[in-house]
Motif scaffolding. Structure first.
Motif, PDB file in Angstrom:
ATOM      1  N   ILE A 103      23.065  -7.605 -22.903  1.00 21.53           N
ATOM      2  CA  ILE A 103      23.793  -7.085 -24.064  1.00 21.53           C
ATOM      3  C   ILE A 103      23.325  -5.668 -24.410  1.00 21.53           C
ATOM      4  N   GLY A 104      22.090  -5.334 -24.014  1.00 22.58           N
ATOM      5  CA  GLY A 104      21.599  -3.969 -24.241  1.00 22.58           C
ATOM      6  C   GLY A 104      20.304  -3.899 -25.044  1.00 22.58           C
ATOM      7  N   THR A 107      17.922  -1.418 -23.424  1.00 25.52           N
ATOM      8  CA  THR A 107      18.460  -0.074 -23.623  1.00 25.52           C
ATOM      9  C   THR A 107      18.147   0.404 -25.038  1.00 25.52           C
ATOM     10  N   LEU A 141      19.276   7.651 -20.123  1.00 29.37           N
ATOM     11  CA  LEU A 141      19.350   7.711 -21.579  1.00 29.37           C
ATOM     12  C   LEU A 141      18.836   9.037 -22.122  1.00 29.37           C
ATOM     13  N   ASP A 272      25.714   6.740 -20.973  1.00 28.42           N
ATOM     14  CA  ASP A 272      24.395   7.310 -21.263  1.00 28.42           C
ATOM     15  C   ASP A 272      23.725   6.590 -22.438  1.00 28.42           C
TER      16      ASP A 272
HETATM   17  P1  TYD Z   1      20.101  -4.067 -20.914  1.00 28.09           P
HETATM   18  O1  TYD Z   1      19.525  -3.167 -21.951  1.00 28.09           O
HETATM   19  O2  TYD Z   1      19.378  -4.130 -19.604  1.00 28.09           O
HETATM   20  O3  TYD Z   1      20.300  -5.524 -21.471  1.00 28.09           O
HETATM   21  P2  TYD Z   1      19.230  -6.618 -21.917  1.00 28.09           P
HETATM   22  O4  TYD Z   1      17.901  -5.963 -21.953  1.00 28.09           O
HETATM   23  O5  TYD Z   1      19.732  -7.064 -23.256  1.00 28.09           O
HETATM   24  O6  TYD Z   1      19.310  -7.706 -20.918  1.00 28.09           O
HETATM   25  O7  TYD Z   1      21.597  -3.614 -20.731  1.00 28.09           O
HETATM   26  C1  TYD Z   1      22.232  -3.834 -19.545  1.00 28.09           C
HETATM   27  C2  TYD Z   1      23.684  -3.477 -19.632  1.00 28.09           C
HETATM   28  O8  TYD Z   1      23.957  -2.290 -20.296  1.00 28.09           O
HETATM   29  C3  TYD Z   1      24.180  -3.344 -18.227  1.00 28.09           C
HETATM   30  O9  TYD Z   1      25.239  -4.264 -18.061  1.00 28.09           O
HETATM   31  C4  TYD Z   1      24.621  -1.930 -18.100  1.00 28.09           C
HETATM   32  C5  TYD Z   1      24.779  -1.455 -19.485  1.00 28.09           C
HETATM   33  N1  TYD Z   1      24.357  -0.058 -19.677  1.00 28.09           N
HETATM   34  C6  TYD Z   1      25.304   0.903 -19.952  1.00 28.09           C
HETATM   35  O10 TYD Z   1      26.502   0.627 -20.037  1.00 28.09           O
HETATM   36  N2  TYD Z   1      24.891   2.201 -20.165  1.00 28.09           N
HETATM   37  C7  TYD Z   1      23.587   2.571 -20.090  1.00 28.09           C
HETATM   38  O11 TYD Z   1      23.260   3.747 -20.289  1.00 28.09           O
HETATM   39  C8  TYD Z   1      22.622   1.564 -19.791  1.00 28.09           C
HETATM   40  C9  TYD Z   1      21.163   1.899 -19.687  1.00 28.09           C
HETATM   41  C10 TYD Z   1      23.044   0.271 -19.609  1.00 28.09           C
END
Ligand code: TYD
Ligand code: MG
Length: 398
Positions: A103-104, A107, A141, A272
């Protein structure tokens, strides 16, 4: 050789039983008790336990004598996150960020770390990614700082000693399910491990005044694994939600010792990274068709901010005997109730109609003020008549 002692721990609520039970007497869930060995307490664990009780040097003292330095909250550089936290991060607090995989969360945490590293030393501990993988993500990022330290490690003892040596201002643990205390024999991610890891992190936060962000994965049922244990122990619980097929993400406060709950932060996931959405009403109404039937706009108070949301309803004749009611982002029981009221009081024949209701944009609404909008959207779809742009109440019932 001494017999290895075991106990049965409920994976849902942490209830401990000396023998196997099919149903947990505490949370009434079935088949959640799992056998775990009780490791002989090693010195280090016992020492940690002592410290955990906080008895080293604290004495009861009159409240009027307690010294309180009002430490200013520090801003994260992201207004949406500051709002959700109640105006910024309280130094020395333990903040849990839960959410579905992908879900992010990582990130968000890396971006927050990047922002925080402008004013302090940040340690980003990852049990899921290597340093080079984190660097790859950071490049995307546009996060780069000499004050941001990445540390791929899962052993809590190593992490604790690193924190004591480094004395960072904030620590990010990604994720609590991957961290382990080697003295415990239970598997990584089990309730016992999560409980001890969180207690250790609590010690670090309270004992050393270091802010700790903890990432927690959510189980299929929608709760953070070992949910009650984690949520009780931490100061703040944030959920990061959203539809994986849409770019919008919502950060929601579930618990906050230092601010109000039910605040919303809205982000958009781009190539990004996450971008803040300062006017969420715009995106929630973005895809709306003019004069569509089954649509009503409602103003919902989300914490301190009013948000405009579209409620969409589709009411169609039911094919099979049992009419279904489906609700996304709304309470299904509430939908049934409102349909029953419409049937009884407004004379709409809804009992043989299927109804699908949705709060657009992926928000979850639970305040009673949305009832009218639900009723109007249901009636509008049933009668196949659009709602007036000016006055949502002006649906003609006949
Ligand atoms: P992530 O932060 O790894 O998720 P979690 O830690 O909650 O498991 O996010 C992964 C998703 O985010 C991945 O499907 C790709 C998307 N993403 C983007 O769309 N843009 C970005 O700049 C980044 C880093 C990830
Ligand atoms: Mg992650």
């Amino acid at each position: 050789m001494a017999k290895v002692k075991t106990q049965y721990v409920c994976q849902n609520c942490g209830y401990i039983s000396p023998r196997y039970l099919g149903r947990c007497p505490n949370c009434n869930e079935w088949n959640t008790l799992v056998e775990e060995t009780i490791a002989p307490k090693s010195n280090s664990v016992r020492a940690a336990g002592l410290r955990r009780t906080g008895v080293d040097n604290s004495q009861p003292e009159p409240l009027s004598h307690v010294k309180f330095q009002s430490e200013p909250r520090f801003k994260t550089g992201m207004a949406e996150l500051n709002r959700v936290l109640g105006g910024g991060v309280v130094p020395g607090s333990l903040i849990l960020i839960g959410g579905d995989p992908g879900i992010g969360k990582s990130t968000l945490m890396l971006q927050v770390s990047g922002q925080l590293s402008k004013s302090g030393k940040i340690l980003y501990v990852s049990g899921e990614e290597s340093a080079s993988q984190i660097k790859m993500r950071a490049d995307r990022l546009d996060v780069d700082s000499d004050q941001l330290y990445v540390f791929p490690e899962t052993d809590m003892n190593v992490i604790k000693s690193t924190i004591s040596e480094m004395k960072p201002d904030a620590v990010v643990i990604d994720s609590v399910q991957t961290m382990q205390i080697p003295e415990l024999q239970s598997a990584t991610g089990s309730v016992a491990q999560i409980r001890e890891v969180t207690a250790d992190l609590m010690n670090i936060a309270k004992g050393q005044g270091i802010t700790v962000f903890v990432v927690g994965h959510v189980t299929k049922g929608g709760a953070i694994a070992g949910p009650k244990i984690l949520e009780h122990m931490v100061d703040t619980v944030l959920y990061f939600e959203g539809d994986l097929h849409h770019s919008y993400r919502i950060l929601r406060t579930v618990k906050n010792r230092f601010g109000s709950t039910n605040e919303l932060g809205v982000f958009e996931m781009m190539t990004d990274g996450l971008h803040e959405v300062t006017n969420p009403s715009e995106i929630f109404l973005e895809e709306r068709l003019k004069d569509a039937t089954g649509s009503a706009i409602v103003v919902s108070m989300e914490g301190t901010r009013p948000i405009l949301v579209e409620i969409q309803a589709l009411v169609t004749a039911s094919v099979f005997g049992n009419a279904t009611r489906t609700a996304t982002g709304l309470d299904r029981n509430r939908v049934s109730l409102i349909m029953a009221v419409l049937e009884k009081r407004a004379g709409l024949l809804l009992q043989n109609q299927d109804a699908y209701l949705k709060a657009a944009g992926g928000v979850k609404l639970d305040e009673p003020a949305i009832d009218l909008a639900m009723a109007v959207s249901i009636a509008s779809s049933y009668k196949n008549r659009g709602t007036s742009q000016l006055n949502v109440m002006s649906v003609n019932w006949d």
